[in-house]
Design a protein around this motif. Structure first.
Motif, PDB file in Angstrom:
ATOM      1  N   ASN A   1      62.587 -10.905   7.896  1.00 52.52           N
ATOM      2  CA  ASN A   1      61.428 -10.708   8.776  1.00 52.52           C
ATOM      3  C   ASN A   1      60.106 -10.639   8.007  1.00 52.52           C
ATOM      4  O   ASN A   1      59.066 -11.028   8.546  1.00 52.52           O
ATOM      5  CB  ASN A   1      61.638  -9.409   9.584  1.00 52.52           C
ATOM      6  CG  ASN A   1      60.374  -8.954  10.270  1.00 52.52           C
ATOM      7  OD1 ASN A   1      59.948  -9.546  11.261  1.00 52.52           O
ATOM      8  ND2 ASN A   1      59.731  -7.918   9.746  1.00 52.52           N
TER       9      ASN A   1
ATOM     10  N   GLY B   1      60.760  -6.089   5.553  1.00 50.08           N
ATOM     11  CA  GLY B   1      59.441  -5.847   6.160  1.00 50.08           C
ATOM     12  C   GLY B   1      59.552  -5.026   7.418  1.00 50.08           C
ATOM     13  O   GLY B   1      58.936  -5.336   8.440  1.00 50.08           O
TER      14      GLY B   1
ATOM     15  N   VAL C   1      60.080  -8.739  -1.167  1.00 49.30           N
ATOM     16  CA  VAL C   1      60.781 -10.029  -1.173  1.00 49.30           C
ATOM     17  C   VAL C   1      60.139 -11.051  -2.109  1.00 49.30           C
ATOM     18  O   VAL C   1      60.726 -12.096  -2.392  1.00 49.30           O
ATOM     19  CB  VAL C   1      60.934 -10.636   0.246  1.00 49.30           C
ATOM     20  CG1 VAL C   1      61.673  -9.697   1.172  1.00 49.30           C
ATOM     21  CG2 VAL C   1      59.596 -11.049   0.835  1.00 49.30           C
TER      22      VAL C   1
ATOM     23  N   THR D   1      50.096  -7.308  16.619  1.00 54.71           N
ATOM     24  CA  THR D   1      50.460  -6.490  15.447  1.00 54.71           C
ATOM     25  C   THR D   1      49.312  -6.556  14.439  1.00 54.71           C
ATOM     26  O   THR D   1      48.338  -7.289  14.629  1.00 54.71           O
ATOM     27  CB  THR D   1      51.738  -7.008  14.743  1.00 54.71           C
ATOM     28  OG1 THR D   1      51.432  -8.287  14.157  1.00 54.71           O
ATOM     29  CG2 THR D   1      52.914  -7.147  15.668  1.00 54.71           C
TER      30      THR D   1
ATOM     31  N   ILE E   1      56.914  -5.570  14.111  1.00 55.93           N
ATOM     32  CA  ILE E   1      58.100  -6.183  14.723  1.00 55.93           C
ATOM     33  C   ILE E   1      59.389  -5.757  13.992  1.00 55.93           C
ATOM     34  O   ILE E   1      60.390  -5.420  14.621  1.00 55.93           O
ATOM     35  CB  ILE E   1      57.953  -7.723  14.750  1.00 55.93           C
ATOM     36  CG1 ILE E   1      56.753  -8.124  15.621  1.00 55.93           C
ATOM     37  CG2 ILE E   1      59.225  -8.374  15.273  1.00 55.93           C
ATOM     38  CD1 ILE E   1      56.386  -9.608  15.582  1.00 55.93           C
TER      39      ILE E   1
ATOM     40  N   SER F   1      57.926 -18.987  13.248  1.00 55.13           N
ATOM     41  CA  SER F   1      56.768 -18.938  14.141  1.00 55.13           C
ATOM     42  C   SER F   1      56.784 -20.171  15.039  1.00 55.13           C
ATOM     43  O   SER F   1      57.263 -21.238  14.625  1.00 55.13           O
ATOM     44  CB  SER F   1      55.499 -18.936  13.295  1.00 55.13           C
ATOM     45  OG  SER F   1      54.375 -19.255  14.099  1.00 55.13           O
TER      46      SER F   1
END
Ligand code: NAP
Length: 268
Positions: free
Chosen positions: A109, A34, A83, A221, A39, A163
Motif C-alpha cells: 500500500n 504504509g 519500502v 487523504t 487508507i 491508481s
C-alpha cells in the motif's frame, strides 16, 4: 471448592499460554505497508474486524506504535518497514520470522505522489527515481522478500495498491474525465506496478496465489491534501475485497470502481 495449590495453578497457566499461542497461530495473518495512517490504517482496521492478525507496517516506528494504540486490539502489532530501504525490508523479514511461520496476505500500500508539478519535459530525474523507488521497487522488494512466508499459506493473497490514473488505455481516450491529468511520474509508476502485477500473477498462475492490482479510488487523504471525494472506509473496503478473495476469485486483474463502477474491471 478447595483452592488450587501452586503446582496446579502453574499447570493451568501453562495450559492457557499454549492454547492462546496456538489460537494466534491459527488466525490468518496480513502485512500492510504504509499503514500508520490514511487508507493503509483503515485496511488494517477492516482486516482485524474480519479476524486477521495484522502486522502494521510503518516507516516511522513511533507513528506506527501510535496507530496500533488507536486500534485497541490484541490482533495487531507494528513492524518497522521503509519500502525504499532494502535493509529495512530485510530486518522486518528477520523480525517476522521470530513471530510467525506463514503470511496469508501482503498488501503493498505504501505510495508517494512526488509533488503536484510533474512535467514529462522538465521535472528532475531525481523525483522520477524517488517515486519509482517507493511505488514500484518497494512493492517488488516486499513481494520477493516475503514470498517465502506467503508460500506457506493455504491461500496467499497479494494486493498491489495502484491508481485509476495507471490506465494507459484511458489516458489515450480524450473523453475520459481524467484525460488531462497527465502526471508524468506518479501515473507511470503505478502503470509499471500494474505491469509487475501481471508478470507476478502469471509466474504464480499454477499455485494457490491470487495477485491483483486494486485502485482504492480518489480519496480524501494527506496524499492529495484531502481533495478526493471518496471516503477512507470505501477505499480500504475496495482493497480488502481482493485481500480476502476465495479460491474462485480473480488473479492478475486491475480493479478500479472509479474507472468502471459496474464491474470494477479497469482497462489496462
Ligand atoms: P497517504 O495518506 O499519503 O499515506 C501514505 C502512507 O504510505 C503513509 O503511511 C506513508 O508513511 C507511507 N509511505 C510512504 N512512503 C513510504 C515508504 N518509503 N515506506 C513505507 N511507507 C511509506 O496516502 P493514501 O491516500 O493513504 O494512499 C495509500 C495508497 O493508495 C498509495 O499507494 C496511493 O498511491 C494509493 N492511492 C491513493 C489515492 C487517493 O486518492 N488517496 C488514489 C489512488 C491510489 P508516512 O506517514 O511515514 O509518510
Amino acid at each position: 471448592m478447595k483452592p488450587l495449590n501452586v503446582q496446579h495453578q502453574l499447570l493451568l497457566l501453562g495450559y492457557f499460554c499454549v492454547v492462546s499461542k496456538n489460537y494466534k497461530y491459527k488466525m490468518k495473518t496480513a502485512l500492510v505497508t504504509g499503514a500508520n495512517k490514511s487508507i493503509g490504517f483503515e485496511v488494517v482496521k477492516q482486516l482485524i474486524n474480519k479476524g486477521y492478525y495484522v502486522y502494521l507496517g510503518s516507516r516511522d516506528l513511533k507513528n506506527g506504535r501510535e496507530a496500533v494504540k488507536q486500534l485497541q486490539s490484541d490482533n495487531v502489532e507494528v513492524i518497522q518497514i521503509d519500502v525504499s530501504d532494502k535493509g529495512s525490508i530485510e530486518a522486518a523479514h528477520e523480525q517476522l520470522s521470530h513471530k510467525t511461520t506463514s503470511l496469508d496476505v501482503l498488501i503493498n500500500n505504501a505510495g508517494i505522489l512526488g509533488g503536484m508539478q510533474q512535467s514529462a519535459t522538465t521535472t528532475d530525474i531525481k523525483i522520477f527515481r524517488e517515486v519509482f523507488e517507493t511505488n514500484l521497487f518497494g512493492a517488488v522488494l516486499m513481494t520477493q522478500t516475503f514470498l517465502d512466508f506467503l508460500k506457506k499459506s493455504d491461500s496467499p493473497r497479494i494486493v498491489n495498491v495502484t491508481s485509476g490514473l495507471a490506465s494507459l488505455t484511458l489516458h489515450n481516450d480524450p473523453n475520459w474525465k481524467y484525460y488531462k491529468v497527465k502526471s508524468a511520474i506518479y501515473g507511470p509508476s503505478k502503470s509499471a506496478l500494474n505491469g509487475y502485477t501481471i508478470a507476478l500473477a502469471y509466474e504464480l498462475r499454477d499455485t494457490n496465489f491470487k495477485v491483483n492490482a486494486v485502485d482504492p479510488g480518489y480519496t480524501a487523504t494527506d496524499f492529495n491534501h484531502r481533495s478526493g471525494p471518496g471516503t477512507i472506509e470505501d477505499a480500504a473496503a475496495r482493497i480488502v475485497k481482493y485481500a480476502i478473495v476465495d479460491e474462485n476469485g480473480p488473479t492478475g486483474g486491475f480493479f478500479s470502481d472509479d474507472n468502471n463502477p459496474e464491474t470494477g474491471v479497469s482497462p489496462w
